[in-house]
Design an enzyme around this catalytic site. Structure first.
Site: not given
Ligand code: GDP
Ligand code: MN
Length: 419
Positions: A140, A224
C-alpha cells in the site's frame, strides 16, 4: 409556535447530510491508470469494454494465462463486493474467453454493492480488462495531506490489498516536503521498514519520485496505490489507484476534471453550480428557491418542522437575477416530484421590486406556474415587490411577507402534504 431556537435545533439535527454532500472528484479506474501511465508509473496494459462480446474478444487476444475483469464504478472495495446478478465480486479472474463472456454478462447492466456504495449498489456499464499478474506481495503506497501537521504525508505498508482497513497498524507515516521530495532519509527508512533489496529499492525509488511529481503537478489531495504489487517475476506494478483532487484546482486542472464521472443527479448539480446555483436534491415534494445558504437551510428546516418535505435545497446566491431564476424554475419544472414551490428571498443589496420583476419575467417565459407557488419577499422594497407579483396576473401565485406564514401556506397548498 415556532421559534428561532427550535429552527436552530432542527438545523443542527439535519445538517450532517447536507455537509456530507460535498464531493471530491473521483476517477474511474481506467482513467486513473491512464494518469499513472502518463507519469511513467507501471500499470498493466488494459482495455475498456462495454459488451460481453468485447470482453470475450479482448481476452482471446491476450497471450497465455488468466485475465482480470474489473467493474468500473466510483467506489472501492470491489474485490469484496457483490453483484445483484450472480452474487460474485467486482474483480474477477477468468481463464478463457468464454468465461470472460459469462462474467461480463453477469456484470454489465447489473448493480455492484460494496462497503463504499449505496445499499442498492452502483450500476456497472463498463469493465476494465488486463492480463492477470501473478502476485508475490501486495503493498500500500499513498500520499495525502496531514492537516494537523500542515504537511504532505506518505503512507506505506507491506500488507496492502483488500484488507488494508484492518491492517492500519502496519502503515508507516512519513512526512515529506513537496519541494524536497524523496530524500535519502526517506529512502533509507522505507528500505529498512519494508525490507526491500537494493535492486528493488531502485524501482521503488522511481515509483515514489513519480508519485510526488504527479501529486504536485495535478494538485492531488490523495494518491493511493492499493495494491502496488511485486510480481513473481520481481517487477512492481500498480493494480489499482484512487485519486482525490483539490476542487479549487478545477480551473488549473481542466484535463482531469473533464474526466469526472457523474450520476444523473450529480450532473444536474454540476450544471447548476456552473451557473452559480447551489443545488442539493432532497426527497420531498416542495421545491425551494432561496437566496443565501443560511436562509435556504432555515427554509428547509421550517418546512420540515411544519410537516412538509422539501424536494431540494436551491440557493440562487446573492444575485437573484432573471437568468438565475429562469434556471431555478427550469430545474423545478423538470422535477416531477415537485408539487409546490416556495420562493423565499431576502432583498438586501438587490431590491425586492427588481427581484419581483425577475420572478415575473422568468415565470412568464416558461408559461406561468403549473403548481401552487408562495412568494415571500422581505427586505428593501418588499411591499412594492409583492404588489408587483400580486398584480402580475400570474396564476397559482400567493404572496406573503412573513417567513413562517409563507412556509405554513406552501405546506398547506402542496397536494399530498398534511398541514
Ligand atoms: P478494489 O477491491 O476495488 O480495491 O479493487 P482492486 O483493483 O484493488 O482489486 C482487489 C484485489 O484483487 C487486489 O487487492 C488483488 O489482490 C486482486 N487483483 C487485482 N488484480 C490482480 C491481478 O492481476 N492478479 C491477481 N492475482 N490478483 C489481482
Ligand atoms: Mn484497491
Amino acid at each position: 409556535m415556532i421559534t428561532w431556537r427550535s429552527i436552530a435545533r432542527t438545523f443542527q439535527r439535519h445538517h450532517a447530510p447536507l455537509r456530507a454532500q460535498v464531493r471530491q472528484l473521483s476517477l474511474l479506474e481506467h482513467h486513473s491508470h491512464k494518469l499513472l501511465k502518463e507519469f511513467k508509473l507501471p500499470v498493466p496494459l488494459g482495455f475498456l469494454v462495454t459488451t460481453p462480446e468485447q470482453a470475450k474478444d479482448v481476452v482471446s487476444e491476450m497471450t497465455y494465462g488468466p485475465s482480470m475483469i474489473k467493474a468500473q464504478v466510483l467506489a472501492g472495495g470491489r474485490g469484496k463486493g457483490k453483484f445483484n446478478s450472480d452474487g460474485k465480486s467486482g474483480v474477477r479472474l477468468v481463464d478463457s474467453p468464454s468465461e470472460a463472456f459469462q462474467s461480463a454478462t453477469n456484470m454489465l447492466g447489473y448493480y455492484l454493492t460494496t462497503a463504499q456504495t449505496p445499499k442498492d449498489g452502483l450500476r456497472v456499464d463498463s469493465l476494465y480488462i488486463y492480463k492477470a499478474v501473478s502476485i508475490a506481495q501486495e503493498f500500500y503506497f499513498a500520499m495525502t495531506f496531514d492537516r494537523q501537521r500542515s504537511s504532505p504525508v506518505l503512507l506505506v505498508s507491506s500488507s496492502g490489498g483488500t484488507n488494508i482497513e484492518s491492517n492500519v497498524d502496519s502503515l508507516h507515516k512519513i512526512w515529506f516536503g513537496l519541494s524536497t521530495g524523496i530524500t535519502d532519509e526517506i529512502h533509507a527508512y522505507i528500505q529498512a521498514e519494508l525490507g526491500f533489496s537494493d535492486v528493488e529499492m531502485k524501482d521503488i525509488h522511481r515509483i515514489l519520485v513519480q508519485m510526488v511529481k504527479l501529486f504536485k503537478q495535478k494538485d492531488a489531495t490523495l494518491l493511493e496505490l492499493n495494491p502496488l504489487v511485486r510480481t513473481e517475476e520481481g517487477e512492481f506494478v500498480c493494480l489499482d489507484a484512487k485519486f482525490g483532487f483539490d476542487n479549487a484546482a478545477r480551473y488549473r486542472q481542466q484535463g482531469i476534471f473533464a474526466l469526472e464521472e457523474r450520476s444523473p443527479e450529480q450532473e444536474e448539480e454540476h450544471q447548476l453550480a456552473k451557473l452559480g446555483l447551489n443545488y442539493v436534491r432532497l426527497d420531498g415534494n416542495i421545491g425551494n428557491i432561496v437566496n443565501g445558504a443560511g436562509l435556504a437551510m432555515a427554509t428547509n428546516d421550517l418546512i420540515g418542522l411544519l410537516g412538509g418535505k422539501c424536494a431540494n435545497f436551491l440557493d440562487v446566491g446573492g444575485a437573484a437575477t432573471k437568468e438565475a431564476l429562469s434556471k431555478a424554475f427550469g430545474v423545478l419544472k423538470n422535477d416531477p416530484r415537485v408539487k409546490g414551490i416556495l420562493i423565499n428571498i431576502y432583498g438586501g443589496i438587490v431590491r425586492c421590486d427588481m427581484i419581483a420583476e425577475a420572478i415575473i419575467a422568468a415565470a412568464a417565459e416558461m408559461g406561468g406556474f403549473k403548481c401552487p407557488v408562495v412568494v415571500r419577499l422581505q427586505g428593501t422594497n418588499s411591499e412594492k415587490g409583492l404588489k408587483l407579483i400580486e398584480e402580475s396576473g400570474l396564476d397559482n401565485v400567493v404572496v406573503e411577507p412573513e417567513f413562517e406564514e409563507a412556509a405554513q401556506m406552501i405546506v398547506k397548498l402542496t397536494p399530498g402534504v398534511e398541514s
